[in-house]
Motif scaffolding. Structure first.
Motif, PDB file in Angstrom:
ATOM      1  N   LYS A  35      49.571   8.922  -4.451  1.00 23.72           N
ATOM      2  CA  LYS A  35      47.993  10.112  -4.908  1.00 23.72           C
ATOM      3  C   LYS A  35      48.568  11.633  -4.884  1.00 23.72           C
ATOM      4  CE  LYS A  35      47.130   7.100  -0.845  1.00 23.72           C
ATOM      5  NZ  LYS A  35      47.093   6.775   0.699  1.00 23.72           N
ATOM      6  N   ALA A  36      50.028  11.104  -5.701  1.00 25.53           N
ATOM      7  CA  ALA A  36      50.344  12.822  -6.074  1.00 25.53           C
ATOM      8  C   ALA A  36      48.904  12.594  -7.488  1.00 25.53           C
ATOM      9  CB  ALA A  36      50.943  13.110  -6.966  1.00 25.53           C
ATOM     10  N   THR A  37      48.118  14.263  -6.993  1.00 26.52           N
ATOM     11  CA  THR A  37      47.059  14.548  -8.074  1.00 26.52           C
ATOM     12  C   THR A  37      47.216  15.802  -8.958  1.00 26.52           C
ATOM     13  OG1 THR A  37      45.651  15.509  -6.208  1.00 26.52           O
ATOM     14  CG2 THR A  37      45.322  12.979  -6.982  1.00 26.52           C
ATOM     15  N   GLU A  38      48.035  16.431  -8.320  1.00 22.90           N
ATOM     16  CA  GLU A  38      47.845  17.726  -8.938  1.00 22.90           C
ATOM     17  C   GLU A  38      49.127  18.679  -8.029  1.00 22.90           C
ATOM     18  OE1 GLU A  38      45.943  21.116  -4.880  1.00 22.90           O
ATOM     19  OE2 GLU A  38      44.686  19.610  -5.969  1.00 22.90           O
ATOM     20  N   PRO A  39      49.914  19.548  -8.918  1.00 25.98           N
ATOM     21  CA  PRO A  39      51.412  20.324  -8.516  1.00 25.98           C
ATOM     22  C   PRO A  39      51.262  20.518  -6.646  1.00 25.98           C
ATOM     23  CG  PRO A  39      50.663  20.721 -10.863  1.00 25.98           C
ATOM     24  CD  PRO A  39      49.509  19.979 -10.119  1.00 25.98           C
ATOM     25  N   SER A  40      52.353  20.405  -6.589  1.00 21.40           N
ATOM     26  CA  SER A  40      52.834  20.540  -5.156  1.00 21.40           C
ATOM     27  C   SER A  40      52.375  22.447  -5.572  1.00 21.40           C
ATOM     28  CB  SER A  40      54.453  20.891  -4.399  1.00 21.40           C
ATOM     29  OG  SER A  40      54.071  20.523  -3.249  1.00 21.40           O
ATOM     30  N   SER A  41      52.553  22.647  -3.880  1.00 21.91           N
ATOM     31  CA  SER A  41      52.566  24.292  -3.640  1.00 21.91           C
ATOM     32  C   SER A  41      53.835  25.098  -3.467  1.00 21.91           C
ATOM     33  CB  SER A  41      51.337  24.875  -2.965  1.00 21.91           C
ATOM     34  OG  SER A  41      51.162  24.595  -1.862  1.00 21.91           O
ATOM     35  N   SER A  42      54.683  24.328  -3.121  1.00 20.28           N
ATOM     36  CA  SER A  42      55.951  24.115  -2.213  1.00 20.28           C
ATOM     37  C   SER A  42      56.793  23.140  -3.766  1.00 20.28           C
ATOM     38  CB  SER A  42      55.899  23.788  -1.214  1.00 20.28           C
ATOM     39  OG  SER A  42      55.758  22.711  -0.918  1.00 20.28           O
ATOM     40  N   ARG A  43      57.281  24.267  -4.956  1.00 20.94           N
ATOM     41  CA  ARG A  43      58.135  23.601  -6.002  1.00 20.94           C
ATOM     42  C   ARG A  43      59.482  24.001  -5.155  1.00 20.94           C
ATOM     43  NH1 ARG A  43      55.169  21.765  -9.965  1.00 20.94           N
ATOM     44  NH2 ARG A  43      53.004  22.582  -9.652  1.00 20.94           N
ATOM     45  N   ASP A 106      52.613  14.219 -13.187  1.00 23.16           N
ATOM     46  CA  ASP A 106      52.310  14.011 -14.793  1.00 23.16           C
ATOM     47  C   ASP A 106      52.142  13.214 -15.293  1.00 23.16           C
ATOM     48  OD1 ASP A 106      52.693  14.771 -17.410  1.00 23.16           O
ATOM     49  OD2 ASP A 106      54.473  14.749 -17.612  1.00 23.16           O
ATOM     50  N   LEU A 107      52.768  11.469 -14.881  1.00 22.51           N
ATOM     51  CA  LEU A 107      53.009  10.676 -15.269  1.00 22.51           C
ATOM     52  C   LEU A 107      51.265   9.704 -14.694  1.00 22.51           C
ATOM     53  CD1 LEU A 107      53.955   7.311 -15.630  1.00 22.51           C
ATOM     54  CD2 LEU A 107      54.648   6.965 -13.753  1.00 22.51           C
ATOM     55  N   LEU A 108      50.990  10.104 -13.481  1.00 22.40           N
ATOM     56  CA  LEU A 108      49.613   9.603 -13.339  1.00 22.40           C
ATOM     57  C   LEU A 108      48.801  10.337 -13.338  1.00 22.40           C
ATOM     58  CD1 LEU A 108      50.604   9.034  -9.113  1.00 22.40           C
ATOM     59  CD2 LEU A 108      50.133   7.817 -10.860  1.00 22.40           C
ATOM     60  N   MET A 109      48.559  11.894 -13.977  1.00 26.47           N
ATOM     61  CA  MET A 109      47.628  12.047 -15.356  1.00 26.47           C
ATOM     62  C   MET A 109      47.053  11.717 -16.430  1.00 26.47           C
ATOM     63  SD  MET A 109      45.920  14.412 -12.903  1.00 26.47           S
ATOM     64  CE  MET A 109      44.951  15.418 -14.293  1.00 26.47           C
ATOM     65  N   LYS A 110      48.965  11.748 -16.865  1.00 26.27           N
ATOM     66  CA  LYS A 110      48.437  10.776 -18.015  1.00 26.27           C
ATOM     67  C   LYS A 110      47.900   8.761 -18.472  1.00 26.27           C
ATOM     68  CE  LYS A 110      52.153  13.425 -20.369  1.00 26.27           C
ATOM     69  NZ  LYS A 110      53.666  13.581 -21.400  1.00 26.27           N
ATOM     70  N   CYS A 115      43.846   6.207 -19.637  1.00 28.56           N
ATOM     71  CA  CYS A 115      43.625   4.860 -19.341  1.00 28.56           C
ATOM     72  C   CYS A 115      42.663   5.050 -18.300  1.00 28.56           C
ATOM     73  CB  CYS A 115      44.837   4.105 -18.061  1.00 28.56           C
ATOM     74  SG  CYS A 115      46.132   3.965 -19.133  1.00 28.56           S
ATOM     75  N   ARG A 116      41.717   5.823 -17.889  1.00 25.95           N
ATOM     76  CA  ARG A 116      41.227   6.509 -17.076  1.00 25.95           C
ATOM     77  C   ARG A 116      40.267   5.933 -15.846  1.00 25.95           C
ATOM     78  NH1 ARG A 116      40.023  10.985 -19.483  1.00 25.95           N
ATOM     79  NH2 ARG A 116      38.683  10.457 -21.308  1.00 25.95           N
ATOM     80  N   MET A 117      41.932   5.823 -14.939  1.00 25.42           N
ATOM     81  CA  MET A 117      42.453   5.640 -13.578  1.00 25.42           C
ATOM     82  C   MET A 117      41.805   6.117 -12.959  1.00 25.42           C
ATOM     83  SD  MET A 117      42.906   2.093 -14.299  1.00 25.42           S
ATOM     84  CE  MET A 117      44.092   0.882 -15.252  1.00 25.42           C
ATOM     85  N   PRO A 118      40.961   6.082 -11.830  1.00 26.77           N
ATOM     86  CA  PRO A 118      40.925   6.723 -10.850  1.00 26.77           C
ATOM     87  C   PRO A 118      42.214   7.597 -10.135  1.00 26.77           C
ATOM     88  CG  PRO A 118      40.343   5.111  -9.577  1.00 26.77           C
ATOM     89  CD  PRO A 118      40.763   4.715 -11.448  1.00 26.77           C
ATOM     90  N   ALA A 119      42.145   8.159  -9.785  1.00 27.25           N
ATOM     91  CA  ALA A 119      43.110   8.906  -8.370  1.00 27.25           C
ATOM     92  C   ALA A 119      43.231   8.381  -7.828  1.00 27.25           C
ATOM     93  CB  ALA A 119      42.684  10.215  -8.211  1.00 27.25           C
ATOM     94  N   GLY A 120      44.872   8.000  -6.546  1.00 21.11           N
ATOM     95  CA  GLY A 120      44.971   7.407  -6.496  1.00 21.11           C
ATOM     96  C   GLY A 120      45.085   5.555  -6.461  1.00 21.11           C
ATOM     97  N   TYR A 121      44.486   5.437  -7.403  1.00 18.94           N
ATOM     98  CA  TYR A 121      44.293   3.822  -7.835  1.00 18.94           C
ATOM     99  C   TYR A 121      45.869   3.055  -8.027  1.00 18.94           C
ATOM    100  CZ  TYR A 121      43.308   0.183 -11.152  1.00 18.94           C
ATOM    101  OH  TYR A 121      43.431  -0.784 -12.327  1.00 18.94           O
ATOM    102  N   PHE A 122      46.816   3.636  -8.394  1.00 18.40           N
ATOM    103  CA  PHE A 122      48.202   2.447  -8.150  1.00 18.40           C
ATOM    104  C   PHE A 122      49.048   3.004  -6.288  1.00 18.40           C
ATOM    105  CE2 PHE A 122      48.011   3.595 -12.654  1.00 18.40           C
ATOM    106  CZ  PHE A 122      47.629   2.793 -12.821  1.00 18.40           C
ATOM    107  N   ALA A 123      48.302   3.740  -5.546  1.00 21.66           N
ATOM    108  CA  ALA A 123      48.075   3.119  -3.993  1.00 21.66           C
ATOM    109  C   ALA A 123      47.893   1.324  -3.780  1.00 21.66           C
ATOM    110  CB  ALA A 123      47.868   5.034  -3.340  1.00 21.66           C
ATOM    111  N   MET A 124      46.918   1.044  -4.484  1.00 22.88           N
ATOM    112  CA  MET A 124      47.037   0.393  -4.277  1.00 22.88           C
ATOM    113  C   MET A 124      47.988  -0.727  -4.628  1.00 22.88           C
ATOM    114  SD  MET A 124      42.454  -0.249  -5.314  1.00 22.88           S
ATOM    115  CE  MET A 124      42.137   1.039  -5.775  1.00 22.88           C
ATOM    116  N   CYS A 125      48.433  -0.748  -4.969  1.00 20.12           N
ATOM    117  CA  CYS A 125      49.478  -1.459  -5.076  1.00 20.12           C
ATOM    118  C   CYS A 125      50.942  -1.732  -4.364  1.00 20.12           C
ATOM    119  CB  CYS A 125      50.799  -0.806  -6.666  1.00 20.12           C
ATOM    120  SG  CYS A 125      49.285  -1.572  -8.666  1.00 20.12           S
TER     121      CYS A 125
END
Length: 137
Positions: A35-43, A106-110, A115-125
Motif C-alpha cells: 500500500k506504499a504510496t509515498e516515501p516514509s518520513s522515518s527513513r 519506487d516500484l509501485l509508482m513506476k 500502467c495507470r493502476m490505482p494506489a493500493g491495487y496490488f494489496a488486493m493480491c
C-alpha cells in the motif's frame, strides 16, 4: 550399551529438530509495502546506500511491461495479474518490505505511471493477513 543407545537416540532427535528448523520460511511482501504510496518520513540508513535510496532500478521495459500486459484495464486484479506482480516483486521482497528505503514506493509508482493502476491495487493480491506470499527459494 544402554548409554550409547541413548546417546544415538539423542543425536537423532537433535538432528530432526535442526532439520525442521532449517527449512526455508515463507516470505511475504507485507500489506504496508503493497500500500506504499509515498516515501516514509522515518527513513533509516541502508548499508552502503543513502537514506531513502532504493538500490534496485526497476526496469519499465522488462519488469513493468510484464505487469502491464497482465493487469491493465482490470478494476480488480485477476490471478494472472497477481502472478505477474509476484514474479517481478518477490525477488526483491526483503527490499520492498523495508518501507524506509523507498523501494516499494519506487516500484509501485513506476507501475502506477506506466500502467495507470490505482494506489493500493496490488494489496488486493494479498493472499494472507500478512500480505502477498512469495515462493520459497
Amino acid at each position: 550399551m544402554g548409554s550409547s543407545a541413548a546417546a544415538v537416540l539423542l543425536c537423532v532427535a537433535l538432528s530432526v529438530v535442526a532439520a525442521a528448523s532449517a527449512e526455508p520460511q515463507p516470505r511475504f511482501i507485507t500489506m504496508e509495502a503493497l500500500k506504499a504510496t509515498e516515501p516514509s518520513s522515518s527513513r533509516k540508513l541502508m548499508v552502503g546506500f543513502p537514506a531513502g535510496f532504493c538500490p534496485v532500478q526497476f526496469d519499465e521495459k522488462k519488469q513493468i511491461t510484464k505487469i502491464a500486459n497482465k493487469c491493465r484495464g482490470q478494476e480488480v486484479p485477476l490471478p494472472s495479474c497477481c502472478e505477474a506482480f509476484r514474479s517481478v516483486a518477490c525477488p526483491y521482497s526483503a527490499l520492498l518490505d523495508d518501507v524506509t528505503n523507498g523501494c516499494s514506493v519506487d516500484l509501485l509508482m513506476k507501475i502506477h505511471d506506466f500502467c495507470r493502476m490505482p494506489a493500493g491495487y496490488f494489496a488486493m493480491c494479498g493472499d494472507s493477513t500478512v500480505g502477498l506470499s512469495c515462493p520459497v527459494s
